[in-house]
Design an enzyme around this catalytic site. Structure first.
Site, PDB file in Angstrom:
ATOM      1  N   CYS A 316       0.604  -1.242   0.097  1.00  0.00           N
ATOM      2  CA  CYS A 316       0.047   0.206  -0.118  1.00  0.00           C
ATOM      3  C   CYS A 316       1.047   1.386  -0.112  1.00  0.00           C
ATOM      4  O   CYS A 316       1.840   1.335   0.733  1.00  0.00           O
ATOM      5  CB  CYS A 316      -0.794   0.098   1.218  1.00  0.00           C
ATOM      6  SG  CYS A 316      -1.895  -1.423   1.494  1.00  0.00           S
ATOM      7  N   ASP A 349      -7.336  -5.886   8.762  1.00  0.00           N
ATOM      8  CA  ASP A 349      -6.783  -6.328   7.286  1.00  0.00           C
ATOM      9  C   ASP A 349      -5.694  -5.549   6.995  1.00  0.00           C
ATOM     10  O   ASP A 349      -5.456  -4.397   6.897  1.00  0.00           O
ATOM     11  CB  ASP A 349      -7.820  -5.865   6.587  1.00  0.00           C
ATOM     12  CG  ASP A 349      -7.518  -5.614   5.021  1.00  0.00           C
ATOM     13  OD1 ASP A 349      -6.644  -6.627   4.424  1.00  0.00           O
ATOM     14  OD2 ASP A 349      -8.037  -4.921   4.261  1.00  0.00           O
ATOM     15  N   GLY A 350      -4.527  -6.221   6.572  1.00  0.00           N
ATOM     16  CA  GLY A 350      -3.146  -5.942   6.218  1.00  0.00           C
ATOM     17  C   GLY A 350      -2.114  -5.771   7.299  1.00  0.00           C
ATOM     18  O   GLY A 350      -2.586  -5.606   8.574  1.00  0.00           O
ATOM     19  N   SER A 373      -0.159 -10.700   1.607  1.00  0.00           N
ATOM     20  CA  SER A 373       1.304 -10.881   1.244  1.00  0.00           C
ATOM     21  C   SER A 373       1.676 -12.168   1.873  1.00  0.00           C
ATOM     22  O   SER A 373       2.398 -13.226   1.629  1.00  0.00           O
ATOM     23  CB  SER A 373       2.363  -9.795   1.766  1.00  0.00           C
ATOM     24  OG  SER A 373       2.184  -9.814   3.158  1.00  0.00           O
ATOM     25  N   ARG A 397       0.617  -7.789  -6.161  1.00  0.00           N
ATOM     26  CA  ARG A 397       0.516  -6.611  -6.381  1.00  0.00           C
ATOM     27  C   ARG A 397      -0.786  -5.927  -5.519  1.00  0.00           C
ATOM     28  O   ARG A 397      -1.746  -6.696  -5.337  1.00  0.00           O
ATOM     29  CB  ARG A 397       0.155  -6.168  -8.002  1.00  0.00           C
ATOM     30  CG  ARG A 397      -1.033  -7.038  -8.614  1.00  0.00           C
ATOM     31  CD  ARG A 397      -1.376  -6.881  -9.948  1.00  0.00           C
ATOM     32  NE  ARG A 397      -2.600  -7.295 -10.509  1.00  0.00           N
ATOM     33  CZ  ARG A 397      -2.811  -7.581 -11.805  1.00  0.00           C
ATOM     34  NH1 ARG A 397      -1.935  -7.281 -12.542  1.00  0.00           N
ATOM     35  NH2 ARG A 397      -4.048  -7.970 -11.954  1.00  0.00           N
ATOM     36  N   GLY A 400      -4.292  -1.406  -5.767  1.00  0.00           N
ATOM     37  CA  GLY A 400      -4.312   0.328  -6.183  1.00  0.00           C
ATOM     38  C   GLY A 400      -3.335   0.257  -7.174  1.00  0.00           C
ATOM     39  O   GLY A 400      -2.892   1.589  -7.234  1.00  0.00           O
ATOM     40  N   ARG A 412     -12.070   0.550  -6.397  1.00  0.00           N
ATOM     41  CA  ARG A 412     -11.730   0.595  -4.594  1.00  0.00           C
ATOM     42  C   ARG A 412     -11.338   2.036  -4.244  1.00  0.00           C
ATOM     43  O   ARG A 412     -11.255   2.347  -3.004  1.00  0.00           O
ATOM     44  CB  ARG A 412     -10.717  -0.515  -4.563  1.00  0.00           C
ATOM     45  CG  ARG A 412     -10.599  -0.742  -3.228  1.00  0.00           C
ATOM     46  CD  ARG A 412      -9.455  -1.886  -2.926  1.00  0.00           C
ATOM     47  NE  ARG A 412      -9.855  -2.416  -1.442  1.00  0.00           N
ATOM     48  CZ  ARG A 412      -8.913  -2.179  -0.533  1.00  0.00           C
ATOM     49  NH1 ARG A 412      -8.012  -1.476  -0.741  1.00  0.00           N
ATOM     50  NH2 ARG A 412      -9.163  -2.810   0.540  1.00  0.00           N
ATOM     51  N   GLN A 424      -2.160   3.747  -5.636  1.00  0.00           N
ATOM     52  CA  GLN A 424      -2.063   3.604  -4.443  1.00  0.00           C
ATOM     53  C   GLN A 424      -1.416   2.548  -3.772  1.00  0.00           C
ATOM     54  O   GLN A 424      -1.859   1.871  -2.868  1.00  0.00           O
ATOM     55  CB  GLN A 424      -3.297   3.945  -3.567  1.00  0.00           C
ATOM     56  CG  GLN A 424      -4.012   5.458  -3.888  1.00  0.00           C
ATOM     57  CD  GLN A 424      -5.227   5.706  -2.825  1.00  0.00           C
ATOM     58  OE1 GLN A 424      -5.329   5.142  -1.759  1.00  0.00           O
ATOM     59  NE2 GLN A 424      -6.048   6.204  -3.731  1.00  0.00           N
ATOM     60  N   GLY A 484      14.160  -7.399  19.853  1.00  0.00           N
ATOM     61  CA  GLY A 484      13.343  -8.494  19.743  1.00  0.00           C
ATOM     62  C   GLY A 484      13.429  -9.287  18.423  1.00  0.00           C
ATOM     63  O   GLY A 484      12.641 -10.241  18.398  1.00  0.00           O
TER      64      GLY A 484
HETATM   65  P1  XMP Z   1      -0.716  -7.443   3.306  1.00  0.00           P
HETATM   66  O1  XMP Z   1      -0.080  -6.573   4.309  1.00  0.00           O
HETATM   67  O2  XMP Z   1      -1.413  -8.603   4.047  1.00  0.00           O
HETATM   68  O3  XMP Z   1      -2.016  -6.326   3.060  1.00  0.00           O
HETATM   69  O4  XMP Z   1      -0.042  -7.542   1.979  1.00  0.00           O
HETATM   70  C1  XMP Z   1      -3.240  -6.885   2.229  1.00  0.00           C
HETATM   71  C2  XMP Z   1      -4.231  -5.721   2.066  1.00  0.00           C
HETATM   72  O5  XMP Z   1      -3.643  -4.507   1.717  1.00  0.00           O
HETATM   73  C3  XMP Z   1      -4.851  -3.806   1.199  1.00  0.00           C
HETATM   74  N1  XMP Z   1      -4.482  -3.382  -0.061  1.00  0.00           N
HETATM   75  C4  XMP Z   1      -4.033  -2.172  -0.556  1.00  0.00           C
HETATM   76  N2  XMP Z   1      -3.926  -0.890   0.020  1.00  0.00           N
HETATM   77  N3  XMP Z   1      -3.085  -0.004  -2.164  1.00  0.00           N
HETATM   78  C5  XMP Z   1      -3.315  -0.027  -0.541  1.00  0.00           C
HETATM   79  O6  XMP Z   1      -3.270   1.224   0.092  1.00  0.00           O
HETATM   80  C6  XMP Z   1      -3.253  -1.166  -2.802  1.00  0.00           C
HETATM   81  O7  XMP Z   1      -2.854  -1.302  -4.084  1.00  0.00           O
HETATM   82  C7  XMP Z   1      -3.785  -2.261  -2.030  1.00  0.00           C
HETATM   83  N4  XMP Z   1      -3.961  -3.619  -2.342  1.00  0.00           N
HETATM   84  C8  XMP Z   1      -4.489  -4.082  -1.224  1.00  0.00           C
HETATM   85  C9  XMP Z   1      -6.121  -4.638   1.277  1.00  0.00           C
HETATM   86  O8  XMP Z   1      -6.973  -4.144   2.314  1.00  0.00           O
HETATM   87  C10 XMP Z   1      -5.532  -6.019   1.371  1.00  0.00           C
HETATM   88  O9  XMP Z   1      -6.406  -6.691   2.263  1.00  0.00           O
END
Ligand code: XMP
Length: 497
Positions: A316, A349-350, A373, A397, A400, A412, A424, A484
């Protein structure tokens, strides 16, 4: 000793998972006594708190079946046509086996000109019309095709003839038994589409069966009342998404996620009301939100679950591009504290990159974690492995990113009506992690150990201990964070299980 959460999270700082650390509490039960059962949304229960993200490099049918078979759930992305999304969902729900390939079909008069046509499958199925809803005639094994001199030859000239398919109602053990008995390499699973025509829905290989037999077992799979795997789908908030949703409901989705990076909008509130009116049986998850104010608005509109996180994902760039968002630990704590009063489960989420982050998210009040990821390098994620600098990787990828938005995911990020598209997110790659069927059970075991250290035998008790101030936490300084992690070694090999 330490700080209660209310005090720590009310000092004007935005903390993320790595910033905070829990102080250990008291253990009076074994690890196996920890239950990770939880809720995704008001009416959708899960045996483990894991959700795969609706991203086109994370969740299609293979990931959705695998997540459901583990007791979690996959949310199928919508960066594709409605018919393809519905077909991915049907495919995920149509069998009891925890994996599925992208199955390729050809008719006897076709030619297979390139190895790429196999995608990742070990064979191509031959049916009368070359579609999945047509009489099964046989298959072309990749290994046989490799040896073929004339690649322009028609499939009928070299295919292996077969008419054997197994019913989709067969369990993993039934299929494994069949493959072992006949010493067969693979078999198609098919169902009658109700008009006497067979529809091939899955491919099971003996290799997969052997691999899966060696994986640790988790709890119960996530099943709907009709016995099919629970599967979710994401949609946007445009008028056309209402039509899309209608098709997805027909395909059998068990929950819908309204996908937006800033969910507190008139568009989403209108869509929540639409879903609640038209599909009262379907749970609707809103978001994304990071503040109590945003959450309150969506709760009042009737959401059954909230997705929390803005800019915390690994791909992101929202916080950099738009100057909005929040550290994920603070966001989860703040939203979950509000949502609990209305019994609305929260998805963190994320930003999940290890089991410790999962323990933190759940203890701070999330009912599940959504991962991108963490799952994108697995066998079950869409796409094929490539090599980068000698490492086996898979593409991952952001939805966004310009690349994904060009394919259609711009709604989105509210970029669909804008003349100039602004990214984004980024396009990258993540390391090969093997099968989620293997590493998720190990990850869940690690999460249970974390809960045990906190003296919490369930998600609810962990959050209760936190909210009551019994469980204390602190902020880690930069040096404490370095301490840590692994440090001071000239080299090391990191193997977690
Ligand atoms: P992780 O950290 O697990 O995050 O890879 C996955 C979550 O990231 C969000 N997501 C995005 N957020 N730009 C953003 O700002 C993007 O292009 C994008 N694609 C995914 C989404 O909430 C996902 O579950």
């Amino acid at each position: 000793d330490g700080f209660p959460a209310t005090r720590l999270f009310n000092q004007g700082y935005s903390y993320t998972y790595d910033d905070v650390i829990f102080l250990p509490h008291y253990i009076d039960f074994p690890t196996d006594a920890v239950s990770l059962s939880t809720k995704l949304s008001r009416r959708v229960a899960l045996a483990i708190p894991c959700v795969s993200s609706p991203m086109d490099t994370v969740t299609e049918s293979s990931m959705a079946t695998a997540m459901a078979s583990l007791g979690g759930i996959g949310i199928v992305h919508y960066n594709t046509s409605t018919s393809n999304q519905a077909s991915l969902i049907r495919q995920a729900k149509s069998h009891n086996i925890p994996f599925s390939y992208e199955i390729i079909f050809r008719s006897p008069s076709d030619s297979i000109l390139s190895a790429d046509e196999f995608c990742s499958a070990p064979c191509i199925f031959v049916t009368e019309s070359g579609s999945r809803r047509s009489k099964f005639l046989g298959f072309v094994k990749k290994s046989d095709w490799d040896k073929l001199d004339d690649k322009e030859a028609r499939v009928s000239e070299y295919m292996t003839k077969s008419s054997i398919t197994l019913p989709t109602s067969y369990s993993f053990e039934d299929v494994a038994g069949y493959l072992a008995k006949d010493n067969t390499e693979f078999v198609p699973l098919a169902r009658d589409n109700g008009e006497g025509v067979e529809e091939i829905v899955n491919l099971v290989t003996g290799e997969d069966v052997e691999r899966i037999k060696g994986f640790p077992k988790l709890g119960l799979p996530s099943l709907a009342s009709d016995g099919s795997f629970l599967v979710g789908a994401a949609v946007g908030t445009r008028e056309s998404d209402k039509e899309r949703l209608e098709h997805l409901v027909k395909a059998g989705i068990n929950v819908v996620v309204l996908d937006s990076s800033q969910g507190n909008s008139i568009y989403q509130i209108e869509m929540i009301k639409h879903v609640k009116n038209k599909y009262p049986e379907l749970d609707v998850i809103g978001g994304n939100v990071v503040t109590a104010y945003q959450a309150q608005n969506l709760i009042q509109s009737g959401v059954d679950g909230l997705r929390v996180g803005m800019g915390s994902g690994s791909i992101c760039t929202t916080q950099e591009v738009c100057a909005v968002g929040r550290g994920q630990a603070t966001a989860v704590y703040k939203v979950a504290s509000i949502a609990a009063a209305s019994s609305v489960p929260v998805i963190a989420d994320g930003g999940i990159s290890n089991s410790g982050h999962i323990v933190k998210a759940l203890t701070l009040g999330a009912s599940t974690v959504m991962m991108g990821s963490f799952l994108a390098g697995s066998n079950e994620a869409p796409g094929i492995y490539e090599y980068q600098g000698g490492r086996r990787v898979k593409k991952y990828r952001g939805m966004g990113s310009l690349e994904a938005m060009t394919k259609g995911s711009d709604s989105r990020y509210l970029g669909d009506t804008a003349k100039l598209k602004i990214a984004q997110g980024v396009v990258g790659a993540v390391a090969d992690k093997g099968s989620v069927l293997k590493f998720i059970p190990y990850t869940m075991q690690a999460v249970k150990q974390g809960f045990q250290d906190l003296g919490a035998s369930s998600l609810q008790s962990a959050n209760d201990l936190l909210q009551s101030g019994v469980l204390r936490l602190e902020v880690r300084t930069g040096a404490a964070q370095v301490e840590g992690g692994i440090h001071g070694l000239v080299s090391y090999e990191k193997k977690s299980f």
